[in-house]
Enzyme design. Sequence first.
Site, PDB file in Angstrom:
ATOM      1  N   ASN A 115       3.057  20.269  32.996  1.00 18.02           N
ATOM      2  CA  ASN A 115       2.605  20.946  34.215  1.00 18.02           C
ATOM      3  C   ASN A 115       1.467  21.885  33.807  1.00 18.02           C
ATOM      4  O   ASN A 115       1.707  22.921  33.199  1.00 18.02           O
ATOM      5  CB  ASN A 115       3.789  21.727  34.805  1.00 18.02           C
ATOM      6  CG  ASN A 115       3.375  22.630  35.947  1.00 18.02           C
ATOM      7  OD1 ASN A 115       2.267  22.505  36.486  1.00 18.02           O
ATOM      8  ND2 ASN A 115       4.256  23.530  36.331  1.00 18.02           N
ATOM      9  N   SER A 125       9.673  27.330  28.621  1.00 19.13           N
ATOM     10  CA  SER A 125       9.342  27.594  27.214  1.00 19.13           C
ATOM     11  C   SER A 125       9.781  26.474  26.262  1.00 19.13           C
ATOM     12  O   SER A 125      10.231  26.746  25.155  1.00 19.13           O
ATOM     13  CB  SER A 125       9.899  28.945  26.765  1.00 19.13           C
ATOM     14  OG  SER A 125       9.311  29.997  27.514  1.00 19.13           O
ATOM     15  N   GLY A 154       7.416  30.555  30.810  1.00 19.29           N
ATOM     16  CA  GLY A 154       6.275  31.301  30.303  1.00 19.29           C
ATOM     17  C   GLY A 154       6.658  32.574  29.563  1.00 19.29           C
ATOM     18  O   GLY A 154       5.804  33.417  29.273  1.00 19.29           O
ATOM     19  N   GLU A 169      14.770  24.628  35.948  1.00 19.95           N
ATOM     20  CA  GLU A 169      13.874  25.578  35.298  1.00 19.95           C
ATOM     21  C   GLU A 169      14.346  27.007  35.563  1.00 19.95           C
ATOM     22  O   GLU A 169      13.999  27.592  36.597  1.00 19.95           O
ATOM     23  CB  GLU A 169      12.451  25.406  35.826  1.00 19.95           C
ATOM     24  CG  GLU A 169      11.864  24.042  35.550  1.00 19.95           C
ATOM     25  CD  GLU A 169      10.336  24.110  35.446  1.00 19.95           C
ATOM     26  OE1 GLU A 169       9.813  23.605  34.451  1.00 19.95           O
ATOM     27  OE2 GLU A 169       9.694  24.695  36.332  1.00 19.95           O
ATOM     28  N   GLU A 194       7.046  29.026  40.706  1.00 17.77           N
ATOM     29  CA  GLU A 194       5.826  29.799  40.982  1.00 17.77           C
ATOM     30  C   GLU A 194       5.376  29.599  42.433  1.00 17.77           C
ATOM     31  O   GLU A 194       4.776  30.489  43.033  1.00 17.77           O
ATOM     32  CB  GLU A 194       4.730  29.426  39.968  1.00 17.77           C
ATOM     33  CG  GLU A 194       5.012  30.101  38.620  1.00 17.77           C
ATOM     34  CD  GLU A 194       4.481  29.374  37.401  1.00 17.77           C
ATOM     35  OE1 GLU A 194       3.627  28.486  37.532  1.00 17.77           O
ATOM     36  OE2 GLU A 194       4.946  29.704  36.279  1.00 17.77           O
ATOM     37  N   HIS A 205       8.323  24.247  42.629  1.00 20.20           N
ATOM     38  CA  HIS A 205       8.249  25.001  41.365  1.00 20.20           C
ATOM     39  C   HIS A 205       8.484  26.482  41.659  1.00 20.20           C
ATOM     40  O   HIS A 205       8.067  26.982  42.710  1.00 20.20           O
ATOM     41  CB  HIS A 205       6.875  24.794  40.713  1.00 20.20           C
ATOM     42  CG  HIS A 205       6.818  25.353  39.326  1.00 20.20           C
ATOM     43  ND1 HIS A 205       6.579  26.684  39.089  1.00 20.20           N
ATOM     44  CD2 HIS A 205       7.018  24.783  38.117  1.00 20.20           C
ATOM     45  CE1 HIS A 205       6.629  26.895  37.777  1.00 20.20           C
ATOM     46  NE2 HIS A 205       6.890  25.756  37.169  1.00 20.20           N
ATOM     47  N   LYS A 252      -0.511  23.646  35.589  1.00 13.51           N
ATOM     48  CA  LYS A 252      -0.702  24.847  36.433  1.00 13.51           C
ATOM     49  C   LYS A 252      -2.186  25.040  36.734  1.00 13.51           C
ATOM     50  O   LYS A 252      -2.881  24.061  36.984  1.00 13.51           O
ATOM     51  CB  LYS A 252      -0.072  26.065  35.750  1.00 13.51           C
ATOM     52  CG  LYS A 252       1.386  25.771  35.339  1.00 13.51           C
ATOM     53  CD  LYS A 252       2.173  26.973  34.938  1.00 13.51           C
ATOM     54  CE  LYS A 252       3.590  26.552  34.570  1.00 13.51           C
ATOM     55  NZ  LYS A 252       4.486  27.655  34.299  1.00 13.51           N
TER      56      LYS A 252
HETATM   57  P1  PGA Z   1       6.453  26.974  30.358  1.00 14.39           P
HETATM   58  O1  PGA Z   1       6.405  26.489  31.902  1.00 14.39           O
HETATM   59  O2  PGA Z   1       6.732  25.734  29.533  1.00 14.39           O
HETATM   60  O3  PGA Z   1       5.099  27.558  30.088  1.00 14.39           O
HETATM   61  O4  PGA Z   1       7.557  27.965  30.248  1.00 14.39           O
HETATM   62  C1  PGA Z   1       7.322  25.546  32.386  1.00 14.39           C
HETATM   63  C2  PGA Z   1       7.074  25.309  33.857  1.00 14.39           C
HETATM   64  O5  PGA Z   1       6.791  26.268  34.572  1.00 14.39           O
HETATM   65  O6  PGA Z   1       7.135  24.149  34.358  1.00 14.39           O
END
Ligand code: PGA
Length: 252
Positions: free
Chosen positions: A9, A213, A173, A167, A97, A95, A11
Amino acid sequence: MRKPVIAGNWKMYKTIAEAVDFIEKIKPVAAKADHCEVVVAPPFTALAAAAKAAKGSKVAVSAQDVHWDKEGAHTGDISPVMLIDAGCTHVIIGHSERRHDHGETDEQVNRKLKAALAAGLTPIVCVGETLAERESGGTGEVLKTQFEGSLAGLTPSDFSRIIIAYEPVWAIGTGRTATPEIAAEAHRLLRQLAARRFGEQEASGVRILYGGSVKPDNVGGLMAQEEIDGALVGGASLKVDSFSALVNYPRG
Ligand code: PGA
């Protein structure tokens, strides 16, 4: 047997040129990776070029969001038809976010999911609890509410076409990964919810990815869990080297 999925992903990262360059470099890696499906989710602006570069390869291209209408007065939104037109086969929906930055609700996630399925896209539906929810013991309840709200009205056959991503928000992140055991426990819970709602057979077939992560040095432990069917990866999906290492996660 559930075929694992390694999904990147991106982003809000990568220009068109950067996206195409990445796809060209990951194609030969994906070509040799018979053990898993490889998906990358560029930003909207790079989707068409990425899909063109990926055409005929084992790299599938996903969008990061979608609107539920086919077209209309929705400034800034993109419809399922437009994603198909751009060459996407997958779409990430709900997601955290989107849920947190844009106030997306389970009801909206559900509308997006149904529209994506109707258009023939493979949805990757995200669920996950916040740190406060986990610390107050509410993880099970949050996952149940998100699962039931996001997947409301789906038939077992619709359900057989989706991918779920667990998630935990506190792991995204932050560099703080859920331990393989914590992740597997949440996956088991989601599979139980799926069995109750859609039947044992559908539940045992659905792929549940872990996200938060995931890095080359922890992917092996996560993937060793029987319940974990792949990874949805943000940060570590942006570099060809680390994404290649994730695609080629250690296998026993
Ligand atoms: P990350 O993001 O691997 O940077 O923690 C995962 C995601 O948001 O899909």
